[in-house]
Design a protein around this motif. Structure first.
Motif, short mmCIF file in Angstrom:
data_model
loop_
_atom_site.label_atom_id
_atom_site.label_comp_id
_atom_site.label_asym_id
_atom_site.label_seq_id
_atom_site.Cartn_x
_atom_site.Cartn_y
_atom_site.Cartn_z
N ALA A 186 0.83 -1.34 -0.07
CA ALA A 186 0.04 -0.02 0.01
C ALA A 186 0.78 1.23 0.00
CB ALA A 186 -0.89 0.04 1.28
N LEU A 187 1.98 1.26 0.80
CA LEU A 187 2.79 2.29 0.82
C LEU A 187 3.60 2.47 -0.35
CD1 LEU A 187 4.10 2.12 4.59
CD2 LEU A 187 2.33 3.85 3.56
N SER A 188 4.01 1.52 -1.03
CA SER A 188 4.77 1.59 -2.46
C SER A 188 3.47 2.27 -3.46
CB SER A 188 4.95 0.30 -2.97
OG SER A 188 5.76 -0.25 -2.10
N SER A 189 2.53 1.80 -3.39
CA SER A 189 1.29 2.33 -4.34
C SER A 189 1.25 3.85 -4.03
CB SER A 189 0.07 1.90 -4.12
OG SER A 189 0.02 0.32 -4.12
N LEU A 190 1.37 4.29 -2.85
CA LEU A 190 1.24 5.61 -2.52
C LEU A 190 2.36 6.51 -3.00
CD1 LEU A 190 -0.68 7.40 -0.95
CD2 LEU A 190 0.75 7.11 1.22
N LEU A 191 3.65 5.79 -2.98
CA LEU A 191 4.85 6.48 -3.37
C LEU A 191 4.88 6.69 -5.04
CD1 LEU A 191 7.72 4.80 -1.09
CD2 LEU A 191 6.95 7.33 -1.32
N ASP A 192 4.54 5.29 -5.67
CA ASP A 192 4.32 5.38 -6.83
C ASP A 192 3.37 6.17 -7.64
OD1 ASP A 192 6.32 3.24 -6.73
OD2 ASP A 192 4.79 1.67 -7.13
N SER A 193 2.37 6.48 -6.98
CA SER A 193 1.39 7.57 -7.52
C SER A 193 1.95 8.90 -7.82
CB SER A 193 0.14 7.40 -6.63
OG SER A 193 0.37 8.05 -5.38
N VAL A 194 2.87 9.37 -6.94
CA VAL A 194 3.38 10.57 -7.00
C VAL A 194 4.12 10.68 -8.26
CG1 VAL A 194 4.73 12.32 -6.04
CG2 VAL A 194 3.67 10.62 -4.60
N GLU A 195 3.43 11.41 -9.37
CA GLU A 195 4.04 11.51 -10.57
C GLU A 195 5.12 12.51 -10.62
OE1 GLU A 195 0.57 13.15 -13.00
OE2 GLU A 195 -0.52 11.54 -12.73
N THR A 196 5.29 13.53 -10.15
CA THR A 196 6.39 14.35 -9.94
C THR A 196 6.81 14.44 -8.26
OG1 THR A 196 5.41 15.87 -11.79
CG2 THR A 196 7.41 16.71 -10.55
N ARG A 197 7.83 13.70 -8.10
CA ARG A 197 8.12 13.66 -6.99
C ARG A 197 8.85 14.75 -6.38
NH1 ARG A 197 9.34 8.57 -4.76
NH2 ARG A 197 9.88 8.96 -2.66
N PRO A 198 7.98 15.45 -5.18
CA PRO A 198 8.51 16.74 -4.75
C PRO A 198 9.98 16.51 -4.16
CG PRO A 198 6.93 16.04 -3.32
CD PRO A 198 7.02 15.08 -4.30
N LEU A 199 10.98 17.60 -4.52
CA LEU A 199 12.09 17.33 -4.10
C LEU A 199 12.58 18.08 -2.95
CD1 LEU A 199 13.78 17.37 -7.80
CD2 LEU A 199 13.28 15.52 -6.31
N ALA A 200 13.28 17.81 -2.27
CA ALA A 200 13.88 18.84 -1.01
C ALA A 200 14.90 19.29 -1.67
CB ALA A 200 14.48 18.00 -0.01
N THR A 201 15.63 20.46 -1.20
CA THR A 201 16.48 21.56 -1.67
C THR A 201 17.71 21.66 -0.72
OG1 THR A 201 14.74 22.57 -2.58
CG2 THR A 201 16.94 23.80 -2.76
N LEU A 202 18.89 21.34 -1.57
CA LEU A 202 20.22 21.53 -0.64
C LEU A 202 20.79 22.72 -1.28
CD1 LEU A 202 22.15 20.35 1.32
CD2 LEU A 202 23.43 19.56 -0.66
N TYR A 203 20.76 24.02 -0.46
CA TYR A 203 21.23 25.24 -0.83
C TYR A 203 22.94 25.22 -0.44
CZ TYR A 203 16.25 26.82 -0.97
OH TYR A 203 15.21 26.93 -1.24
N LEU A 204 23.37 25.52 -1.77
CA LEU A 204 24.85 25.50 -1.48
C LEU A 204 25.24 26.93 -1.27
CD1 LEU A 204 26.02 23.01 -4.29
CD2 LEU A 204 25.66 22.67 -1.83
N ASN A 205 26.20 27.26 -0.35
CA ASN A 205 26.27 28.90 0.04
C ASN A 205 27.51 29.22 -0.56
OD1 ASN A 205 26.69 31.28 1.42
ND2 ASN A 205 27.26 30.32 3.25
N LEU A 206 27.25 30.22 -1.54
CA LEU A 206 28.49 30.89 -2.42
C LEU A 206 29.50 31.61 -1.35
CD1 LEU A 206 29.69 30.69 -5.01
CD2 LEU A 206 28.11 32.67 -5.93
N ASN A 207 29.06 31.99 -0.29
CA ASN A 207 29.91 32.48 0.61
C ASN A 207 30.82 31.58 1.39
OD1 ASN A 207 28.66 35.03 0.13
ND2 ASN A 207 27.19 35.00 1.86
N SER A 208 30.73 30.30 1.19
CA SER A 208 31.45 29.49 2.11
C SER A 208 32.90 29.14 0.99
CB SER A 208 30.61 28.32 2.25
OG SER A 208 31.59 27.08 2.40
N PRO A 209 33.97 29.37 1.82
CA PRO A 209 35.21 29.13 1.08
C PRO A 209 35.17 27.56 0.65
CG PRO A 209 35.67 29.96 3.22
CD PRO A 209 34.17 29.91 3.15
#
Lengths: 366, 592
Positions: free
Chosen positions: B507-530
């Motif tokens: 059932a949980l696989s079905s729920l995951l599979d039904s998501v057509e466009t998986r919402p993505l998390a974001t990793l913000y890379l900091n250009l101020n960081s050396p």
């Protein structure tokens, strides 16, 4: 470490005294996270059991599905950690109830979850009456009226036990099933003690009033809808699970109090964002659609404070009623299509059609 | 019909159970004597209306013998056999339609046996006040007793105990005075040493009529502490004082209450009777209409107890409400010291929320701010975990935006309620809002980073995460992870699916599979960081991939997100890879 245990106990005491709202679920989540960190099997399992209820009763019910899965997986690993006999059937019931509200879960898997629910009932020796009513509803969802009748008869013939729904919920759920079977008089008779106030609980009469408002409007009985609406207006809507009530009130308020309907929409719309429970969304969207469709006959534009996350968001707050009606209708229709395809029976489309016919009948407001 | 038999009871074993398991300390023998004495006086008052002369006296031969006397109802011969010789039979259990009268303290009929914890024998001299001969009853720990007539015996009962070896300390004047005050301070019957006039016990019946300075003085005498304030409590079930501690405490601290049932000390623990937030108070309370447990060391949790708890909360709430008008400075002082407890109270009670919210402090990116300050602060966001707050605080500070930490007990509920009740623009920080919080990079910078971003997107796709370049402070923070509610839910679905099998997994696989466009998390890379600046110049694909995956895991941990199986595996794998690479470089350096 002792502080952590004390915090755990305090969190449990806290959420157990709260009403079912997302805030309760948040405190319960905190409890589960801490129990996980402390590695306490009994608390990890009981916390999840409570969390599944919290999601089902006062948040997005869909969130309860993974929680139920974790509950059973942990229980399997720690068989002695669950002492009561109610937990198994109840958690299986929540999982089944949630799955049928998610058209993404295929019918065959919903059926398996219903079977699993029954296995838990038989294993624990309690919950048969509760299961029969769920089985009845499952049959109605797929258009199997004969099967529904069998389960309804068995439900009535089975005595109540410790995990039966409360009498108010039982009467309300049975009435809803009878309405779906087209037996309105019998449904109204069944639910009479709930409507008169003789049977009440945290969920009722609010849930059944929402159903009855739609039924009355669908059957061209605006006076009855208005009476139900007056009763339902006393309910304090405070969680996403109240979107059902909001939908019914919206549909009604187009005729009676458009300003109050607009305020209600502003308040409840944010709850619908990111909501996974499609049945709740459908009922809310249907109400919002009929609200704007009916209102659109009298005015073109309505000023609303809607959140920026809403796809039709306008910074000036001036919304065309027709555009809003279209948006909500399309959203409801899309959900209806997915449910009906999954269930092999057009119950949701029928609900849309009935509301459309009611609108088309014209000046049918109370 | 089946024949009936009686259990054989081993009295010696019973005594062991009583002394070693039921009671926490031999101290309770005096509590039981006080209780029996008060009940005997109460019984005589009932039988002889108008008689008001009840008193208890203690006569001592230090270290050897103790005589505890009451001038109550006394017992006749039949009652002696019935009540002193049958365990579980109390002289108070058959009164008033099978219910124990409200003014009787005891009920279980086993209390007298506790005297065997300090004495090798129990001698009882008793004569009924209603008339009749006196008797001397002598009970021994082996379960035998003797009964003799007694000619010279005043009305009432005297219990004579002889110190057991090792129990001599209980037969000292100071110890007896201490125990009488501890257990019997609030008793309605005066207690004296024989031949003396100074009463050992006694407090007011109605504390609401006592002045604040008197209450504080009483608290200082009782507890040896100078309290911040004294809250009189006078309700249907409760009578006494709640003292406000002069220092901050935690919920785990045992505050040493004195909680009495019908004037007899029952417990020092407030866990059962008092609300969980009452840890900032030390209470001296007499209770009425509540039921004790068999050991008389706590209360049964029943409807009356819940009502008493509500009454307590209401009394404290009313007092503090009145204090806001009469002495706001003192209220502020109390809030300053006990903010945590008061926050817990405010969550429970709307009235207290309105009363206190302006005073309560919250941790924000601009330091501690009160509810009143937040009302005027304009737009703000809040995050629910302390690690997340610590991670984001410098970013918000640099931007001049306000971030509130709701990772502490009760803060989340209070801030959400503050925002809702006062229509304030305070919202939980969602992923979408991060877009506005972090500074955009220029198209040229974006272009310069494109290699790194492509490598990052590729490396993170397995985690349903994408990368974006931003500038934010502090520069030491190379990356920031943000996820929407949808991503969070799907992470939980995935985790639950991995944990389950069979139907739930399907059932949980079905729920995951039904998501057509998986919402993505974001990793913000900091250009101020050396670190990010250096990585933007790296062309080694494997190194970039490993570094980005480690940055991802590090950002998850810094944000307080639990790691899932694959993420743990990646962390181990990439860390080992980096070590190998570093070791290889070092070796090459060495060869050169």
């Amino acid at each position: 470490m002792n502080d952590a245990y004390e915090t755990l106990r305090a969190l449990r005491r806290r959420y157990q005294t709260m009403d079912y709202t997302p805030r309760r679920a948040a405190v319960n989540q905190e409890y589960v996270a801490l129990a996980d960190r402390l590695g306490l099997p009994r608390e990890r399992i009981s916390g999840r059991y409570d969390l599944a209820w919290a999601y089902a009763m006062g948040d997005d019910p869909a969130k309860a599905l993974p929680v139920c899965a974790e509950f059973f997986a942990l229980w399997e690993d720690h068989p002695g950690a669950v002492q009561g006999r109610a937990e198994g059937p109840s958690a299986a019931m929540i999982a089944c109830y949630v799955a049928v509200s998610l058209p993404q879960v295929p019918l065959a898997e919903c059926e398996k979850l219903l079977e699993r629910f029954h296995q838990q009932v038989q294993k624990a020796g309690v919950g048969e009456r509760l299961w029969q009513l769920h089985a009845c509803d499952f049959c109605l969802m797929t258009g199997d009226l004969a099967g529904a009748q069998v389960h309804l008869d068995r439900f009535r013939a089975t005595p109540r036990d410790e995990i039966s729904d409360c009498a108010a919920c039982e009467a309300s759920n049975a009435a809803e099933s009878l309405l779906k079977m087209g037996r309105r008089e019998e449904a109204l008779e069944t639910v009479r003690p709930v409507l008169s106030g003789a049977l009440v609980c945290e969920s009722q009469p609010w849930g059944v009033l929402s159903v009855l408002i739609h039924d009355a409007l669908d059957h061209d009985d605006p006076a009855r809808a208005l009476a139900y609406g007056r009763q339902l207006a006393r309910h304090d809507l405070d969680s996403p699970s109240d979107l059902v009530c909001a939908g019914a009130l919206l549909r009604l308020s187009a005729f009676t109090a458009p300003e109050r309907g607009a305020a209600l929409l502003e308040r409840c719309l944010p709850w619908s964002f990111g909501l996974w429970d499609q049945d709740l969304l459908f009922r809310f969207y249907l109400g919002a659609w009929t609200f704007f469709a009916r209102l659109g006959r009298d005015r073109e534009v309505l000023t609303l404070r809607l959140p920026a996350r809403f796809p039709l968001y306008r910074a000036d707050g001036r919304y065309a009623c027709a555009a809003l009606a279209d948006w909500f209708y399309n959203a409801a229709s899309e959900i209806a299509g997915r449910f009906d395809e999954r269930n092999g029976y057009p119950a949701y489309q029928k609900a849309l059609d009935a509301a459309r016919q009611s609108l088309d009948r014209g000046e049918d407001g109370p | 019909m089946a024949e009936q038999y009686h259990f054989q009871v081993n009295l010696g074993g019973m005594l062991d159970i009583l002394s070693n398991h039921l009671y926490k300390s031999p101290d309770v023998f005096l509590r039981e004597l006080l209780q029996n004495g008060v009940d005997a006086v109460t019984r005589r008052r009932r039988e002889q209306p108008g008689w008001t002369g009840g008193r208890l006296t203690v006569a001592l031969e230090p270290g050897r013998r103790l005589t505890f006397r009451d001038n109550g109802a006394g017992l006749d011969e039949a009652e002696i056999h019935r009540f002193l010789a049958v365990i579980g039979q109390s002289s108070k259990t058959e009164l008033e339609d099978g219910r124990i009268p409200e003014d009787y303290i005891g009920r279980f009929g086993i209390g007298l046996l506790s005297c065997f914890m300090v004495s090798d024998s129990i001698v009882v001299h008793t004569r009924p006040a209603k008339g009749g001969p006196g008797h001397c009853w002598t009970g021994l720990p082996d379960g035998t007793y003797t009964l003799e007539p007694l000619t010279d015996c005043p009305a009432g009962t005297a219990v004579i105990l002889t110190a057991r070896s090792g129990a001599e300390g209980y037969f000292q004047r100071e110890k007896i005075a201490e125990l009488v005050r501890y257990y019997g301070l609030a008793l309605p019957v005066p207690v004296f040493f024989a031949g003396e006039t100074a009463q050992l016990n006694g407090v007011p019946e109605d504390f609401s009529a006592v002045s604040r300075s008197q209450l504080l003085a009483f608290g200082e005498w009782l507890y040896g502490e100078t309290f911040l304030d004294a809250v009189p409590i006078q309700t249907k079930h409760l009578s006494g004082v709640a003292y406000v501690l002069p220092y901050a405490t935690s919920p785990t601290m045992k505050t040493g209450h004195r909680i009495y049932l019908k004037q007899m000390l029952l417990t020092e623990q407030g866990d059962t009777l008092l609300p969980p937030w009452a840890f900032f108070l030390r209470c001296f309370l007499n209770t009425r209409g509540l039921r004790p447990t068999a050991s008389r060391e706590d209360f049964y949790e029943d409807e009356a107890l819940f009502r008493a708890r509500d009454e307590f909360a209401a009394a404290v709430g009313s007092y503090l409400t009145a204090l806001r008008r009469s002495d706001p400075d003192r209220l502020r002082q109390i809030v300053d010291i006990h903010a945590q407890a008061i926050k817990a109270m405010a969550v429970w009670d709307d009235g207290l929320f309105r009363l206190f919210i302006d005073y309560l402090p919250f941790e924000t990116s601009e330091g501690a701010m009160t509810g009143a300050a937040l009302k005027d602060a304009g737009e703000a966001y809040y995050v629910a975990t302390v690690p997340k707050f610590k991670q984001l605080r410098p970013i918000f500070m640099a931007q001049g935006r306000l971030l509130i930490c709701t990772g502490y007990a009760s803060d989340g509920e209070l801030i959400a309620k503050l925002a809702a009740d006062f229509s304030l623009p305070i919202e939980p920080l969602r992923e979408e809002a991060m877009e506005g919080v972090l500074q955009q990079v220029t198209p040229e910078e974006e272009q310069a980073l494109s290699g790194l971003l492509l490598a990052a997107d590729d490396a993170l796709s397995v985690f349903d995460c994408r990368s974006e370049a931003r500038r934010f402070f502090p520069g030491e923070l190379p990356a920031l992870y943000a996820m929407s509610d949808d991503v969070q839910f799907l992470r939980q679905v995935q985790s639950a699916r991995d944990l389950s099998d069979g139907i739930f997994s399907d059932a949980l696989s079905s729920l995951l599979d039904s998501v057509e466009t998986r919402p993505l998390a974001t990793l913000y890379l900091n250009l101020n960081s050396p670190v990010i600046q250096r990585l933007s110049r790296v062309r080694d694909g494997a190194l970039l991939r490993g570094a980005v995956r480690l940055l991802y895991v590090q950002a998850l941990l810094a944000g307080g997100h639990p790691l899932q199986g694959e993420e743990l595996r990646v962390m181990n794998q990439e860390l080992l890879g980096l070590i190998e690479r570093s070791a290889g470089s070092a070796q090459e350096e060495g060869v050169r």
